[in-house]
Design a protein around this motif. Structure first.
Motif, short mmCIF file in Angstrom:
data_model
loop_
_atom_site.label_atom_id
_atom_site.label_comp_id
_atom_site.label_asym_id
_atom_site.label_seq_id
_atom_site.Cartn_x
_atom_site.Cartn_y
_atom_site.Cartn_z
N ILE A 260 -64.01 -27.74 -9.73
CA ILE A 260 -63.44 -27.30 -11.00
C ILE A 260 -64.44 -26.47 -11.81
N ILE A 261 -65.73 -26.63 -11.53
CA ILE A 261 -66.75 -25.86 -12.25
C ILE A 261 -66.72 -24.41 -11.77
N ALA A 262 -66.87 -23.49 -12.70
CA ALA A 262 -66.83 -22.06 -12.37
C ALA A 262 -67.89 -21.72 -11.32
N ASP A 263 -67.53 -20.84 -10.39
CA ASP A 263 -68.42 -20.43 -9.31
C ASP A 263 -68.45 -18.90 -9.26
N ASP A 264 -69.59 -18.31 -9.66
CA ASP A 264 -69.74 -16.85 -9.73
C ASP A 264 -70.33 -16.25 -8.45
N SER A 265 -70.31 -16.97 -7.37
CA SER A 265 -70.93 -16.49 -6.13
C SER A 265 -70.35 -15.16 -5.69
N GLN A 266 -71.18 -14.36 -5.06
CA GLN A 266 -70.73 -13.12 -4.46
C GLN A 266 -71.66 -12.78 -3.29
N LEU A 267 -71.34 -11.72 -2.56
CA LEU A 267 -72.06 -11.41 -1.32
C LEU A 267 -72.83 -10.09 -1.38
N LEU A 268 -72.92 -9.46 -2.52
CA LEU A 268 -73.44 -8.10 -2.57
C LEU A 268 -74.86 -7.99 -2.02
N THR A 269 -75.75 -8.90 -2.40
CA THR A 269 -77.13 -8.78 -1.93
C THR A 269 -77.34 -9.33 -0.53
N VAL A 270 -76.44 -10.18 -0.06
CA VAL A 270 -76.65 -10.80 1.25
C VAL A 270 -75.81 -10.16 2.36
N ARG A 271 -74.76 -9.43 1.99
CA ARG A 271 -73.87 -8.83 3.00
C ARG A 271 -74.63 -7.94 3.99
N PRO A 272 -75.55 -7.08 3.50
CA PRO A 272 -76.21 -6.17 4.44
C PRO A 272 -77.22 -6.85 5.37
N VAL A 273 -77.60 -8.10 5.06
CA VAL A 273 -78.60 -8.78 5.88
C VAL A 273 -77.98 -10.04 6.49
N SER A 274 -76.76 -9.92 6.94
CA SER A 274 -76.03 -11.06 7.49
C SER A 274 -75.21 -10.66 8.70
N ASP A 275 -74.95 -11.64 9.55
CA ASP A 275 -73.95 -11.50 10.59
C ASP A 275 -72.60 -11.57 9.89
N LEU A 276 -71.93 -10.43 9.74
CA LEU A 276 -70.74 -10.37 8.89
C LEU A 276 -69.62 -11.27 9.39
N SER A 277 -69.43 -11.35 10.68
CA SER A 277 -68.36 -12.20 11.21
C SER A 277 -68.59 -13.65 10.79
N GLU A 278 -69.84 -14.10 10.89
CA GLU A 278 -70.14 -15.49 10.57
C GLU A 278 -70.07 -15.75 9.08
N ILE A 279 -70.68 -14.89 8.29
CA ILE A 279 -70.70 -15.16 6.85
C ILE A 279 -69.32 -14.99 6.24
N TYR A 280 -68.50 -14.06 6.74
CA TYR A 280 -67.13 -13.92 6.22
C TYR A 280 -66.29 -15.14 6.56
N ASN A 281 -66.49 -15.70 7.76
CA ASN A 281 -65.77 -16.92 8.12
C ASN A 281 -66.12 -18.06 7.17
N GLN A 282 -67.42 -18.27 6.95
CA GLN A 282 -67.84 -19.37 6.10
C GLN A 282 -67.48 -19.14 4.64
N TRP A 283 -67.61 -17.91 4.18
CA TRP A 283 -67.23 -17.55 2.80
C TRP A 283 -65.76 -17.86 2.55
N THR A 284 -64.89 -17.39 3.45
CA THR A 284 -63.46 -17.61 3.28
C THR A 284 -63.12 -19.09 3.33
N ASP A 285 -63.76 -19.81 4.23
CA ASP A 285 -63.51 -21.24 4.39
C ASP A 285 -63.80 -22.00 3.10
N TYR A 286 -65.00 -21.81 2.55
CA TYR A 286 -65.36 -22.60 1.38
C TYR A 286 -64.59 -22.17 0.13
N ARG A 287 -64.32 -20.87 0.00
CA ARG A 287 -63.61 -20.39 -1.19
C ARG A 287 -62.15 -20.84 -1.19
N VAL A 288 -61.49 -20.77 -0.05
CA VAL A 288 -60.10 -21.22 0.03
C VAL A 288 -60.01 -22.72 -0.17
#
Length: 365
Positions: A260-288
């Motif tokens: 319930i607490i606000a979450d301002d997370s984003q991927l702008l600084t980490v997207r270019p230094v990540s395995d996009l398939s893996e981080i997008y999977n985990q990002w979508t999982d936790y946010r949904v």
């Protein structure tokens, strides 16, 4: 405010983090860090044990967001801690062996415009001890207590992000480059652990930009010690250091445990230094999953009010639905096709010039 409403008492949205340009890593320009690890079978003898591997004993001094001139921003009143002992020498040795192994160096190494060498996404596949250390309930209790809010790792991919800086001339006047240049983090809180012997290090403090634009310094931790920082809301830099061969830090990122607490997370600084398939999977999982919990909380509140005969709260429900829409829209917007992600060179140059000016100011204070 309805019980199910997203908590925003301390929360003020922060400016978007500037873009990060990826640079081809290839082979490192510097020599590999000293004390290269042994083969895995030689060091991974037992799992993480909080009674054996945690060294925490005293609450460190902490600076509030108000102290930094950023009152009412963020998700906690705590801005940054002073260094505190967290892991024992044995734990740090095991962590170094895992994260500096050849398989991590070969498969998890990245470089960008804000950091020359980063190791990311090794846990738990290549770093089981590290993963267990940061996932342990007692470790999470310690970090949460210092941060002033219950926290959990953002996602597995953001457990044990490694920043590496090497000084090829530690006895001379040349400084090792900053581990990471001026930036705000992509996630609410970080815990930064020192993996190098910093007993004779000169410099290397964490500099913070206060609300008034002044520079505030927090001394750097020693090996096995850490600092907790609300880095999403505070612009900061790890200043250059001298009199040391290497500076290796381990950064684990955290978000609120309470959905319930606000979450301002984003991927702008980490997207270019990540395995996009893996981080997008985990990002979508936790946010949904968070969206799901917020929906459950909303419908529970609606049903409870109906059960006791209260009127439907039009403004309250619409407000919570609007927050959900914004949250899911942000989740959607952060999943960017790599072909569409570009950084304007002139913008990058302006940011570099501004960063250089800030470094000079930090060194003079």
């Amino acid at each position: 405010m309805a019980a199910a409403a997203v908590q925003t008492a301390l929360h003020t949205p922060v400016p978007a983090i500037r873009g990060v340009k990826t640079t081809p890593m290839g082979k490192p320009k510097f020599q590999l860090p000293l004390q290269r690890p042994l083969p895995p079978a030689a060091y991974f003898k037992s799992p993480f044990d909080p009674f054996k591997h945690l060294a925490y004993h005293t609450m460190p001094a902490r600076h509030t967001m108000a102290d930094i001139g950023l009152e009412n921003q963020g998700i906690s009143t705590i801005g940054v801690s002073e260094p505190f002992e967290l892991f024992t020498p044995e734990a740090v040795c095991t962590m170094r062996n895992e994260v500096l192994s050849d398989e991590v160096w070969d498969n998890c190494r990245f470089s960008s415009s804000i950091a020359a060498c980063q190791l990311r996404g090794m846990a738990p596949q290549y770093a089981k001890f590290v993963y267990d250390a940061w996932s342990n309930p007692e470790t999470l209790r310690i970090v949460s207590e210092i941060a002033g809010v219950d926290l959990v790792p953002v996602m597995d991919y953001e457990i044990a992000h490694i920043n590496v800086s090497v000084n090829d001339n530690p006895d001379g006047e040349n400084q090792a480059a900053p581990v990471v240049n001026w930036h705000r983090d992509s996630y609410p809180f970080v815990c930064v652990l020192m993996l190098s012997d910093a007993s004779e290090m000169k410099g290397g403090e964490t500099a913070l930009k206060t609300g008034s634009g002044e520079i505030m310094k927090v001394r750097g931790p020693q090996m096995g010690s850490a600092v907790v920082l609300q880095g999403r809301y505070i612009e900061h830099i790890a200043l250059p250091s001298t009199n040391c061969r290497e500076r290796i830090t381990m950064v684990t990122s955290f978000r609120p445990k309470n959905p319930i607490i606000a979450d301002d997370s984003q991927l702008l600084t980490v997207r270019p230094v990540s395995d996009l398939s893996e981080i997008y999977n985990q990002w979508t999982d936790y946010r949904v999953e968070i969206a799901e919990e917020r929906c459950k909380s909303l419908i529970k509140g609606i049903r409870e009010k109906k059960r006791v005969g209260r009127d439907f709260d039009v403004d309250g429900v619409k407000g919570q639905l609007s927050d959900l829409i914004k949250f899911l829209q942000k989740t959607h917007d952060e999943i960017v096709d790599p072909a569409q992600y570009q950084i304007n060179d002139s913008e990058e140059e302006r940011e570099e010039q501004a960063s250089t000016r800030m470094k000079k100011r930090a060194r003079m204070t």
